[in-house]
Design a protein around this motif. Structure first.
Motif, short mmCIF file in Angstrom:
data_model
loop_
_atom_site.label_atom_id
_atom_site.label_comp_id
_atom_site.label_asym_id
_atom_site.label_seq_id
_atom_site.Cartn_x
_atom_site.Cartn_y
_atom_site.Cartn_z
N ALA A 279 67.56 59.34 39.02
CA ALA A 279 66.95 58.31 38.18
C ALA A 279 65.52 58.73 37.84
CB ALA A 279 66.94 56.98 38.92
N ILE A 280 65.07 58.29 36.69
CA ILE A 280 63.70 58.57 36.28
C ILE A 280 62.88 57.31 36.51
CG2 ILE A 280 62.20 59.17 34.34
CD1 ILE A 280 64.52 60.91 33.31
N LYS A 281 61.76 57.47 37.19
CA LYS A 281 60.90 56.34 37.56
C LYS A 281 60.51 55.54 36.32
CE LYS A 281 56.47 55.29 39.64
NZ LYS A 281 55.23 55.82 40.17
N GLY A 282 60.66 54.21 36.41
CA GLY A 282 60.26 53.31 35.34
C GLY A 282 61.13 53.39 34.10
N SER A 283 62.34 53.92 34.24
CA SER A 283 63.23 54.10 33.09
C SER A 283 64.67 53.86 33.51
CB SER A 283 63.08 55.55 32.58
OG SER A 283 64.08 55.88 31.66
N ASP A 284 65.53 53.59 32.53
CA ASP A 284 66.95 53.49 32.84
C ASP A 284 67.63 54.84 32.63
OD1 ASP A 284 66.80 53.62 30.09
OD2 ASP A 284 68.17 51.95 29.72
N LYS A 285 66.85 55.86 32.32
CA LYS A 285 67.36 57.22 32.08
C LYS A 285 67.72 57.88 33.40
CE LYS A 285 66.29 57.28 27.65
NZ LYS A 285 67.34 56.83 26.79
N LYS A 286 68.72 58.74 33.33
CA LYS A 286 69.13 59.55 34.48
C LYS A 286 68.93 61.01 34.13
CE LYS A 286 71.39 56.28 36.93
NZ LYS A 286 70.49 55.52 37.73
N LEU A 287 68.60 61.79 35.11
CA LEU A 287 68.42 63.22 34.94
C LEU A 287 69.59 63.91 35.64
CD1 LEU A 287 66.67 65.52 33.94
CD2 LEU A 287 65.29 65.28 36.00
N LYS A 288 70.43 64.59 34.87
CA LYS A 288 71.57 65.28 35.46
C LYS A 288 71.24 66.75 35.61
CE LYS A 288 75.20 62.26 34.01
NZ LYS A 288 76.47 62.04 33.40
N VAL A 289 71.48 67.26 36.82
CA VAL A 289 71.26 68.66 37.08
C VAL A 289 72.53 69.27 37.65
CG1 VAL A 289 68.78 68.45 37.51
CG2 VAL A 289 70.35 68.28 39.41
N TYR A 290 72.70 70.55 37.41
CA TYR A 290 73.80 71.29 38.01
C TYR A 290 73.18 72.16 39.09
CZ TYR A 290 77.31 74.80 38.82
OH TYR A 290 78.21 75.63 39.44
N THR A 291 73.76 72.15 40.27
CA THR A 291 73.27 73.02 41.34
C THR A 291 74.44 73.51 42.16
OG1 THR A 291 71.81 73.23 43.23
CG2 THR A 291 72.88 71.09 42.96
N THR A 292 74.29 74.72 42.67
CA THR A 292 75.26 75.26 43.62
C THR A 292 74.78 75.04 45.04
OG1 THR A 292 74.20 77.42 43.55
CG2 THR A 292 76.04 77.06 42.02
N ARG A 293 73.58 74.43 45.19
CA ARG A 293 72.97 74.29 46.50
C ARG A 293 72.54 72.85 46.80
NH1 ARG A 293 70.98 78.83 48.98
NH2 ARG A 293 71.04 77.43 50.76
N PRO A 294 73.49 71.91 46.91
CA PRO A 294 73.10 70.53 47.23
C PRO A 294 72.49 70.40 48.61
CG PRO A 294 75.49 70.79 47.36
CD PRO A 294 74.95 72.07 46.77
N ASP A 295 72.68 71.40 49.46
CA ASP A 295 72.06 71.40 50.79
C ASP A 295 70.54 71.46 50.72
OD1 ASP A 295 72.77 74.05 49.78
OD2 ASP A 295 71.89 74.86 51.61
#
Length: 176
Positions: free
Chosen positions: A1-17
């Motif tokens: 989530a983006i602070k103060g917004s209803d926007k979401k930031l989607k990222v792709y990662t191979t390392r959720p750890d």
């Protein structure tokens, strides 16, 4: 989530750890989201930086690994696991056509992210203990995680599945 917004930031990662080691986010400057989230205070700097990036080809942007450039958007993402505010930057090394055009930057484990953090004086969270010497990144998967909330004490390669399960459960709660 983006602070103060209803926007979401989607990222792709191979390392959720490594999610607790995210010290900043980086967006491709061309993403429409940049104009939607930039702060009033940072608007001129963001525009200037976007003009610079438009003068360079994707090839130039990827080839020049020694040069560090970027601009803070004035916006913050919220880490879904601990609520920490993470500054959102734009930088030419992230391309809109690759993945989602957004990355989570983990400087203790990624050399490019480390150089960026050093250049812009962004504090680096050490999630890999003795495997991080503070002078260069270490992409190991063999460290026992530290400073990592519910992943503390787990071997990184074992923590990947635990983090994915937690992410999936939180998505199910949100959707369901």
């Amino acid at each position: 989530a983006i602070k103060g917004s209803d926007k979401k930031l989607k990222v792709y990662t191979t390392r959720p750890d490594t999610i607790f080691g995210v010290d900043f986010m980086v967006l491709a400057p061309e993403l429409d989201l940049v104009n939607e989230i930039k702060s009033t205070e940072q608007a001129a700097a963001v525009e200037d930086y976007m003009t610079y990036v438009k003068s360079r080809s994707d090839r130039e942007r990827q080839a020049d690994v020694k040069q560090v450039s970027g601009c803070f958007t004035g916006a913050y993402a919220i880490n879904p696991f601990n609520g920490v505010e993470i500054p959102i930057w734009i930088a030419e090394y992230v391309l809109a056509g690759y993945g989602t055009g957004a990355i989570m930057a983990v400087p203790c484990g990624d050399e490019r992210d480390f150089r960026f953090a050093q250049h812009f004086n962004i504090p680096v969270t050490n999630i890999i203990g003795e495997h991080f010497n503070g002078k260069e990144a270490n992409p190991t998967k063999e460290a026992i995680l530290e400073n990592s909330g519910f992943l503390n004490g787990l071997l990184m390669k074992d923590a990947i599945g635990v983090a994915i399960n937690k992410i999936e459960r939180s998505e199910e709660r949100r959707v369901g």
